[in-house]
Enzyme design. Structure first.
Site, PDB file in Angstrom:
ATOM      1  N   LYS A  33       0.837  -1.224   0.000  1.00 32.21           N
ATOM      2  CA  LYS A  33       0.000   0.000   0.000  1.00 32.21           C
ATOM      3  C   LYS A  33       0.863   1.263   0.000  1.00 32.21           C
ATOM      4  O   LYS A  33       0.751   2.132   0.872  1.00 32.21           O
ATOM      5  CB  LYS A  33      -0.967   0.016   1.194  1.00 32.21           C
ATOM      6  CG  LYS A  33      -1.921  -1.179   1.220  1.00 32.21           C
ATOM      7  CD  LYS A  33      -2.920  -1.074   2.340  1.00 32.21           C
ATOM      8  CE  LYS A  33      -3.892  -2.233   2.370  1.00 32.21           C
ATOM      9  NZ  LYS A  33      -3.271  -3.519   2.796  1.00 32.21           N
ATOM     10  N   ASP A  57       3.623   7.317  -0.902  1.00 33.03           N
ATOM     11  CA  ASP A  57       4.529   8.440  -0.647  1.00 33.03           C
ATOM     12  C   ASP A  57       4.936   9.088  -1.974  1.00 33.03           C
ATOM     13  O   ASP A  57       4.581   8.603  -3.047  1.00 33.03           O
ATOM     14  CB  ASP A  57       5.764   7.951   0.124  1.00 33.03           C
ATOM     15  CG  ASP A  57       6.319   9.043   1.040  1.00 33.03           C
ATOM     16  OD1 ASP A  57       6.269  10.235   0.647  1.00 33.03           O
ATOM     17  OD2 ASP A  57       6.801   8.704   2.139  1.00 33.03           O
TER      18      ASP A  57
END
Ligand code: 5BU
Length: 230
Positions: A70, A73
């Site tokens: 997941k 950034d």
């Protein structure tokens, strides 16, 4: 292609802490699944030798490896998380999960460093747990982002059918017995998941916490596959 060959649309989530256990249960279920999913950051004794063993076992049995990291950034950090650290995810995964909220940057970085003939991204369009903040507007934006990057995005992690037939809907939150866990997870049955649009169902504890993961995997495979055929 693998779904057709193996008559399966099942992915098992091997959420174990120890690599031996992951390999052991992968070996038990490999004939019934098209994909295994792991969380590399919950493993206590990870090594690249383990990753190699998993890769070899999966290659032999036509099973894809999904790393459910997941990512969420900026591109610069995504690249380091994906290619580096002790896990070197790029070197062994077929698919990764990524949150759509960061936009196209990390997808472009993925495109630069991954082998697009065999690797891709599943964008998280909807989540299964109670109270998550991914609403309809977010899901629509996620689909638009995916459609701008079809060479990288193979599908969605979602709870409803993929609006784009070129993209798979891969659905977690599936259990044939219980409706929820002790925390925030919500479950639907394999049949309901396929009814709601799943091309592939992801089952974790429904299989891993059972007494006989191999038998249980075969049951989930059959239930989801029969419904998918219909
Ligand atoms: P379970 O044991 O079947 O509840 O495990 C579900 C797995 O799917 C677990 O690894 C979660 O991290 C993963 N998951 C999920 O449950 N729901 C989501 O919306 C997403 C991932 Br995205």
């Amino acid at each position: 292609k693998i779904i057709q060959q193996k008559k399966s649309n099942l992915c098992v989530s091997l959420d174990y802490k120890k690599t031996d256990k992951i390999l052991e249960v992968c070996d038990l279920v490999k004939d019934y699944v098209v994909m295994v999913k792991i969380h590399v950051d919950i493993i206590e004794d990870f090594s690249l030798e383990f990753a190699k063993k998993l890769e070899e076992m999966c290659d032999r049995s036509n099973v894809l490896i999904l790393e459910d990291r997941k990512f969420a950034d900026i591109g610069h950090i995504f690249k380091k998380q994906f290619t580096g650290g002790i896990h070197r995810i790029l070197s062994w995964c077929h698919l990764i999960t990524m949150h759509a909220l960061v936009g196209p940057g990390p997808l472009r970085c993925f495109q630069e460093c991954a082998d697009l003939d065999r690797q891709g991204v599943l964008l998280i369009k909807e989540m299964s747990n109670q109270g998550n903040m991914l609403d309809k507007l977010y899901a629509d934006k996620c689909v638009a982002l995916a459609q701008q990057h079809p060479e990288v995005v193979g599908g969605f992690i979602g709870q409803s059918s993929s609006p784009d037939t070129n993209m798979l809907c891969v659905m977690p939150g599936v259990n044939r017995v219980v409706k929820q866990d002790q925390a925030d997870q919500r479950y639907k049955t394999p049949q309901q998941a396929v009814e709601d649009g799943a091309d592939i169902i992801i089952v974790g504890r429904g299989i891993t916490a059972s007494h006989n993961p191999r038998t249980e995997a075969e049951i989930y495979r059959r239930l989801a596959w029969e419904k998918y055929q219909k």
